[in-house]
Design a protein around this motif. Structure first.
Motif, short mmCIF file in Angstrom:
data_model
loop_
_atom_site.label_atom_id
_atom_site.label_comp_id
_atom_site.label_asym_id
_atom_site.label_seq_id
_atom_site.Cartn_x
_atom_site.Cartn_y
_atom_site.Cartn_z
N VAL A 1 0.87 -1.64 0.07
CA VAL A 1 -0.24 0.55 0.35
C VAL A 1 1.07 1.42 -0.32
O VAL A 1 0.95 2.38 -0.71
CB VAL A 1 -0.84 -0.45 1.07
CG1 VAL A 1 -1.70 1.67 1.13
CG2 VAL A 1 -2.17 -1.33 1.04
N VAL B 1 0.79 -4.53 -4.84
CA VAL B 1 0.22 -5.57 -3.11
C VAL B 1 0.31 -7.12 -3.29
O VAL B 1 0.65 -8.16 -2.24
CB VAL B 1 -0.92 -4.52 -2.83
CG1 VAL B 1 -1.56 -5.36 -1.76
CG2 VAL B 1 -1.48 -3.51 -2.98
N VAL C 1 0.01 6.24 5.43
CA VAL C 1 -0.51 5.37 5.35
C VAL C 1 -0.66 4.72 7.19
O VAL C 1 0.81 5.08 7.90
CB VAL C 1 0.68 4.57 4.70
CG1 VAL C 1 0.90 2.56 4.60
CG2 VAL C 1 0.87 4.96 3.32
#
Length: 169
Positions: free
Chosen positions: A30, A147, A94
């Protein structure tokens, strides 16, 4: 391909090697994806965008804007790019490593928000220039694949790569 002698050795592998490493892998994928979208957004600023995405192609600058840019010593026709401050204001946030990771990409600069969304005031109209939305749309598959790649590495019992997810293997 990894071989297991029995189900209990597979379970042990999953419990000791895979499950503890999955949150870091998801976070890494991510983070790499958010960074990709941020960099793409920054690279687009100063250029007209064309494509099938909503809001494209972007509208040419108004003659009054071009005149103002020239009067202030900037290049005449680079939408959103004057000093580079707005472009450089983009960043990522994040959440902590877990199996569900959230990312935010954007800018705290109000000029970037107005640039992206536009301004509908009749006396001060500015068409939307969806730089961030376009970068996110154009990179959606790459981010998902990135990912996926780091998660697959963990499932194979391999360490996370030093490079960003989509450049490794």
């Amino acid at each position: 391909m990894r071989q297991f002698k029995d189900v209990s050795s597979f379970q042990q592998f999953m419990r000791e090697r895979v499950l503890p490493a999955l949150p870091a892998a998801v976070h890494r994928g991510v983070q790499d994806g958010a960074d990709r979208i941020k960099v793409e957004t920054q690279a687009q600023i100063g250029h007209y965008l064309d494509g099938p995405e909503s809001g494209l192609p972007t509208t040419p600058l108004a003659d009054s804007t071009i005149d103002d840019r020239i009067r202030k010593g900037f290049t005449p026709d680079d939408p959103g790019l004057r000093t580079g401050d707005m472009r450089d204001s983009y960043g990522t946030r994040v959440s902590e490593p877990s199996l569900r990771v959230h990312a935010s990409i954007g800018s705290d600069d109000i000029k970037a928000v107005v640039f992206e969304m536009g301004r509908l005031e009749q006396a001060n109209y500015q068409p939307p220039r969806p730089e961030l939305a376009v970068a996110a749309h154009q990179n959606e598959d790459r981010v998902a694949q990135g990912v996926g790649k780091v998660v697959v590495r963990v499932l194979k019992g391999r360490p996370l790569p030093n490079a960003v997810a989509d450049e490794a293997e």
